[in-house]
Write a protein that holds these residues in place. Sequence first.
Motif, PDB file in Angstrom:
ATOM      1  N   SER A 230     -22.114  38.309  36.626  1.00  0.00           N
ATOM      2  CA  SER A 230     -22.458  39.628  36.098  1.00  0.00           C
ATOM      3  C   SER A 230     -22.440  39.780  34.531  1.00  0.00           C
ATOM      4  CB  SER A 230     -21.873  40.758  36.641  1.00  0.00           C
ATOM      5  OG  SER A 230     -21.777  40.954  38.025  1.00  0.00           O
ATOM      6  N   VAL A 231     -22.040  38.633  33.872  1.00  0.00           N
ATOM      7  CA  VAL A 231     -22.197  38.658  32.363  1.00  0.00           C
ATOM      8  C   VAL A 231     -23.040  37.364  32.159  1.00  0.00           C
ATOM      9  CG1 VAL A 231     -20.807  38.151  30.531  1.00  0.00           C
ATOM     10  CG2 VAL A 231     -19.898  39.439  32.565  1.00  0.00           C
ATOM     11  N   CYS A 232     -23.969  37.489  31.281  1.00  0.00           N
ATOM     12  CA  CYS A 232     -24.801  36.619  30.850  1.00  0.00           C
ATOM     13  C   CYS A 232     -24.508  35.854  29.448  1.00  0.00           C
ATOM     14  CB  CYS A 232     -26.237  36.955  30.406  1.00  0.00           C
ATOM     15  SG  CYS A 232     -27.516  35.744  30.101  1.00  0.00           S
ATOM     16  N   ILE A 233     -23.823  34.501  29.446  1.00  0.00           N
ATOM     17  CA  ILE A 233     -23.718  33.887  28.471  1.00  0.00           C
ATOM     18  C   ILE A 233     -24.341  32.869  28.167  1.00  0.00           C
ATOM     19  CG2 ILE A 233     -21.616  32.626  27.284  1.00  0.00           C
ATOM     20  CD1 ILE A 233     -19.770  34.156  29.273  1.00  0.00           C
ATOM     21  N   VAL A 234     -24.981  32.591  26.674  1.00  0.00           N
ATOM     22  CA  VAL A 234     -25.946  31.632  26.376  1.00  0.00           C
ATOM     23  C   VAL A 234     -25.620  30.795  25.068  1.00  0.00           C
ATOM     24  CG1 VAL A 234     -28.559  31.172  25.936  1.00  0.00           C
ATOM     25  CG2 VAL A 234     -27.772  33.086  27.488  1.00  0.00           C
ATOM     26  N   VAL A 235     -25.576  29.672  25.289  1.00  0.00           N
ATOM     27  CA  VAL A 235     -25.335  28.755  24.010  1.00  0.00           C
ATOM     28  C   VAL A 235     -26.406  29.018  23.007  1.00  0.00           C
ATOM     29  CG1 VAL A 235     -24.921  26.681  23.243  1.00  0.00           C
ATOM     30  CG2 VAL A 235     -24.174  27.022  25.509  1.00  0.00           C
ATOM     31  N   GLU A 236     -25.997  28.988  21.601  1.00  0.00           N
ATOM     32  CA  GLU A 236     -26.951  29.382  20.678  1.00  0.00           C
ATOM     33  C   GLU A 236     -28.234  28.489  20.271  1.00  0.00           C
ATOM     34  OE1 GLU A 236     -24.926  29.508  16.641  1.00  0.00           O
ATOM     35  OE2 GLU A 236     -23.592  27.760  17.429  1.00  0.00           O
ATOM     36  N   ASP A 237     -28.015  27.404  20.812  1.00  0.00           N
ATOM     37  CA  ASP A 237     -29.165  26.507  20.748  1.00  0.00           C
ATOM     38  C   ASP A 237     -30.183  26.292  21.947  1.00  0.00           C
ATOM     39  OD1 ASP A 237     -27.711  24.956  22.349  1.00  0.00           O
ATOM     40  OD2 ASP A 237     -27.452  23.131  21.056  1.00  0.00           O
ATOM     41  N   THR A 238     -29.996  27.171  22.717  1.00  0.00           N
ATOM     42  CA  THR A 238     -30.940  27.249  23.739  1.00  0.00           C
ATOM     43  C   THR A 238     -32.182  27.884  23.387  1.00  0.00           C
ATOM     44  OG1 THR A 238     -28.940  27.864  25.499  1.00  0.00           O
ATOM     45  CG2 THR A 238     -31.119  28.448  26.247  1.00  0.00           C
ATOM     46  N   ILE A 239     -33.323  27.371  23.927  1.00  0.00           N
ATOM     47  CA  ILE A 239     -34.710  28.019  23.579  1.00  0.00           C
ATOM     48  C   ILE A 239     -34.922  29.184  24.143  1.00  0.00           C
ATOM     49  CG2 ILE A 239     -37.013  27.360  24.072  1.00  0.00           C
ATOM     50  CD1 ILE A 239     -35.967  25.573  21.991  1.00  0.00           C
ATOM     51  N   ASN A 240     -35.439  30.220  23.525  1.00  0.00           N
ATOM     52  CA  ASN A 240     -35.481  31.435  23.908  1.00  0.00           C
ATOM     53  C   ASN A 240     -36.171  31.790  25.138  1.00  0.00           C
ATOM     54  OD1 ASN A 240     -34.398  33.017  21.681  1.00  0.00           O
ATOM     55  ND2 ASN A 240     -36.199  32.774  20.341  1.00  0.00           N
ATOM     56  N   LEU A 241     -37.169  30.908  25.796  1.00  0.00           N
ATOM     57  CA  LEU A 241     -38.025  31.113  26.832  1.00  0.00           C
ATOM     58  C   LEU A 241     -36.754  31.101  27.970  1.00  0.00           C
ATOM     59  CD1 LEU A 241     -40.511  31.433  28.343  1.00  0.00           C
ATOM     60  CD2 LEU A 241     -40.822  29.076  28.065  1.00  0.00           C
ATOM     61  N   GLU A 246     -32.462  33.623  31.702  1.00  0.00           N
ATOM     62  CA  GLU A 246     -31.134  33.389  32.269  1.00  0.00           C
ATOM     63  C   GLU A 246     -30.693  35.019  32.241  1.00  0.00           C
ATOM     64  OE1 GLU A 246     -28.098  30.755  30.503  1.00  0.00           O
ATOM     65  OE2 GLU A 246     -29.541  29.288  30.455  1.00  0.00           O
ATOM     66  N   ILE A 247     -31.359  35.745  31.176  1.00  0.00           N
ATOM     67  CA  ILE A 247     -30.933  37.177  30.905  1.00  0.00           C
ATOM     68  C   ILE A 247     -31.460  38.104  32.059  1.00  0.00           C
ATOM     69  CG2 ILE A 247     -31.104  39.377  29.513  1.00  0.00           C
ATOM     70  CD1 ILE A 247     -31.133  37.308  27.193  1.00  0.00           C
ATOM     71  N   THR A 248     -32.588  37.775  32.568  1.00  0.00           N
ATOM     72  CA  THR A 248     -33.177  38.461  33.751  1.00  0.00           C
ATOM     73  C   THR A 248     -32.730  38.136  35.006  1.00  0.00           C
ATOM     74  OG1 THR A 248     -35.086  36.696  33.619  1.00  0.00           O
ATOM     75  CG2 THR A 248     -35.364  38.873  32.339  1.00  0.00           C
ATOM     76  N   ALA A 249     -31.933  36.858  35.098  1.00  0.00           N
ATOM     77  CA  ALA A 249     -31.699  36.441  36.242  1.00  0.00           C
ATOM     78  C   ALA A 249     -30.167  36.871  36.682  1.00  0.00           C
ATOM     79  CB  ALA A 249     -31.881  35.043  36.528  1.00  0.00           C
ATOM     80  N   THR A 250     -29.415  37.514  35.544  1.00  0.00           N
ATOM     81  CA  THR A 250     -28.099  37.837  35.651  1.00  0.00           C
ATOM     82  C   THR A 250     -27.722  39.082  36.524  1.00  0.00           C
ATOM     83  OG1 THR A 250     -27.668  37.142  33.284  1.00  0.00           O
ATOM     84  CG2 THR A 250     -26.290  38.620  34.393  1.00  0.00           C
ATOM     85  N   GLU A 251     -27.075  39.067  37.421  1.00  0.00           N
ATOM     86  CA  GLU A 251     -26.720  39.965  38.341  1.00  0.00           C
ATOM     87  C   GLU A 251     -26.557  41.407  37.671  1.00  0.00           C
ATOM     88  OE1 GLU A 251     -23.357  39.320  40.935  1.00  0.00           O
ATOM     89  OE2 GLU A 251     -24.026  37.288  41.528  1.00  0.00           O
ATOM     90  N   GLY A 252     -26.954  42.419  38.054  1.00  0.00           N
ATOM     91  CA  GLY A 252     -26.784  43.676  37.543  1.00  0.00           C
ATOM     92  C   GLY A 252     -27.684  43.968  36.473  1.00  0.00           C
ATOM     93  N   ARG A 253     -28.694  42.810  36.029  1.00  0.00           N
ATOM     94  CA  ARG A 253     -29.600  43.253  34.971  1.00  0.00           C
ATOM     95  C   ARG A 253     -28.906  43.846  33.862  1.00  0.00           C
ATOM     96  NH1 ARG A 253     -34.722  42.228  37.489  1.00  0.00           N
ATOM     97  NH2 ARG A 253     -35.666  42.473  35.148  1.00  0.00           N
ATOM     98  N   PRO A 254     -28.112  43.383  33.124  1.00  0.00           N
ATOM     99  CA  PRO A 254     -27.526  44.070  31.926  1.00  0.00           C
ATOM    100  C   PRO A 254     -28.535  44.202  30.867  1.00  0.00           C
ATOM    101  CG  PRO A 254     -26.565  42.068  32.044  1.00  0.00           C
ATOM    102  CD  PRO A 254     -27.326  42.175  33.414  1.00  0.00           C
ATOM    103  N   GLY A 255     -29.514  43.322  30.993  1.00  0.00           N
ATOM    104  CA  GLY A 255     -30.486  43.434  29.556  1.00  0.00           C
ATOM    105  C   GLY A 255     -29.987  42.823  28.255  1.00  0.00           C
ATOM    106  N   CYS A 256     -28.797  41.987  28.285  1.00  0.00           N
ATOM    107  CA  CYS A 256     -28.504  41.418  27.109  1.00  0.00           C
ATOM    108  C   CYS A 256     -27.354  40.089  27.385  1.00  0.00           C
ATOM    109  CB  CYS A 256     -27.458  42.410  26.439  1.00  0.00           C
ATOM    110  SG  CYS A 256     -25.930  42.672  27.555  1.00  0.00           S
ATOM    111  N   ALA A 257     -27.314  39.171  26.515  1.00  0.00           N
ATOM    112  CA  ALA A 257     -26.350  38.074  26.646  1.00  0.00           C
ATOM    113  C   ALA A 257     -25.546  38.121  25.408  1.00  0.00           C
ATOM    114  CB  ALA A 257     -27.408  36.816  26.480  1.00  0.00           C
ATOM    115  N   ALA A 258     -24.233  37.537  25.696  1.00  0.00           N
ATOM    116  CA  ALA A 258     -23.532  37.072  24.690  1.00  0.00           C
ATOM    117  C   ALA A 258     -23.760  35.689  24.094  1.00  0.00           C
ATOM    118  CB  ALA A 258     -22.049  36.932  25.189  1.00  0.00           C
ATOM    119  N   ILE A 259     -23.980  35.336  22.940  1.00  0.00           N
ATOM    120  CA  ILE A 259     -24.488  34.188  22.364  1.00  0.00           C
ATOM    121  C   ILE A 259     -23.137  33.390  21.717  1.00  0.00           C
ATOM    122  CG2 ILE A 259     -26.054  32.848  20.890  1.00  0.00           C
ATOM    123  CD1 ILE A 259     -27.476  34.816  23.065  1.00  0.00           C
ATOM    124  N   VAL A 260     -22.802  32.144  22.098  1.00  0.00           N
ATOM    125  CA  VAL A 260     -21.664  31.548  22.054  1.00  0.00           C
ATOM    126  C   VAL A 260     -22.141  30.013  21.246  1.00  0.00           C
ATOM    127  CG1 VAL A 260     -20.442  32.526  23.787  1.00  0.00           C
ATOM    128  CG2 VAL A 260     -21.480  30.227  24.131  1.00  0.00           C
TER     129      VAL A 260
END
Length: 355
Positions: A230-241, A246-260
Amino acid sequence: MPEDSSLSAASKEAAHTCASSDHNSDVESGRAIIRQQVRELSRVADALDPRFAQAVHTLLSLDANSRIVVSGMGKAGYVGMKLSSTLASIGFPSFFLHPADAIHGDLGRLQPKDVVIILSHSGETDEVVRLLPRIKHFGSRIISITSSATSSLGRHSDVVIETGRIPEAGPLGLAPTTSTTVMISLADALAMTLLERKGISREEYAAFHPGGDLGRSLMLVSEIMRTGSSVCIVVEDTINLKALHEITATEGRPGCAAIVNSSGEIVGVFTDGDLRRCLEREPDFLQKTIGSVCSRTPITIRSNQLAQEACRIIQERKVNQLFVLDQSSKPVGMVHIQDLLAHGMIRPGAGSEGP
């Protein structure tokens, strides 16, 4: 015959004066009763002696299988119910045992290692006195709150918290008033001293109060945060597309991601608000990395903080979510405004659509 207007006005004035006099008298009567109780409370507080500390030590020395049983008749019984409830709320297993029920079968609830706290101003209440030898037969210790150590209750007690004779308030001086005020104050003093001596933390206290406003005010972030898928975590060098997928596929559709970063430490956050700004300003942003467009000032919180603190931050910063970090600044969860709303911890319309 028509009423004389001057007499009518005089009668009304006299009635008003009489009512005002009654009101003043009532107020003074109320003040006198309260002041009498304050004087007795002050006297009893000054008279506390090592027996109070002995009662505290006795209760602190109980093992894990022992309970604190509280008993009393009438008004003292109601004070006892409150004491038992307070003890349970601070982690001391306790229940109330009515003296009349006890002598008709409920004594079977007692265990030899239990401590029984009995409240009785006179110390001679028949139902209580009949109960005393039975309690001693079971091997349970007795702590009493009573007026005299030489009363029947006092003589059968292992520890006596003595109040002295207390004059009751009011014109008759008969109804339990000042005596029960003193009892409830001593009961609270005993419970709160136990709380202090046991060193119970806010987190431990919260565990006994999961419901209502008190429970909500003491809930921890760890109890309400979203975790895992239910938490979206994305590495900073990931292409936006890919990141948006990944954000839209996250359970609960939180509409955000933590960038690590590559070490898993949070370096930013990407929200719906960031997406809108990118669409307005950078039409080709989909081929850029998420780290190049995310907000580099993530608003975060720790899992061991109170959920009320998350509410305060969300309302003050006008955001919809907070990422929860561990001691290494790595995201382990997320608090979303919808979760706070569901718990009744925040008012509608408190957040925004992102920084």
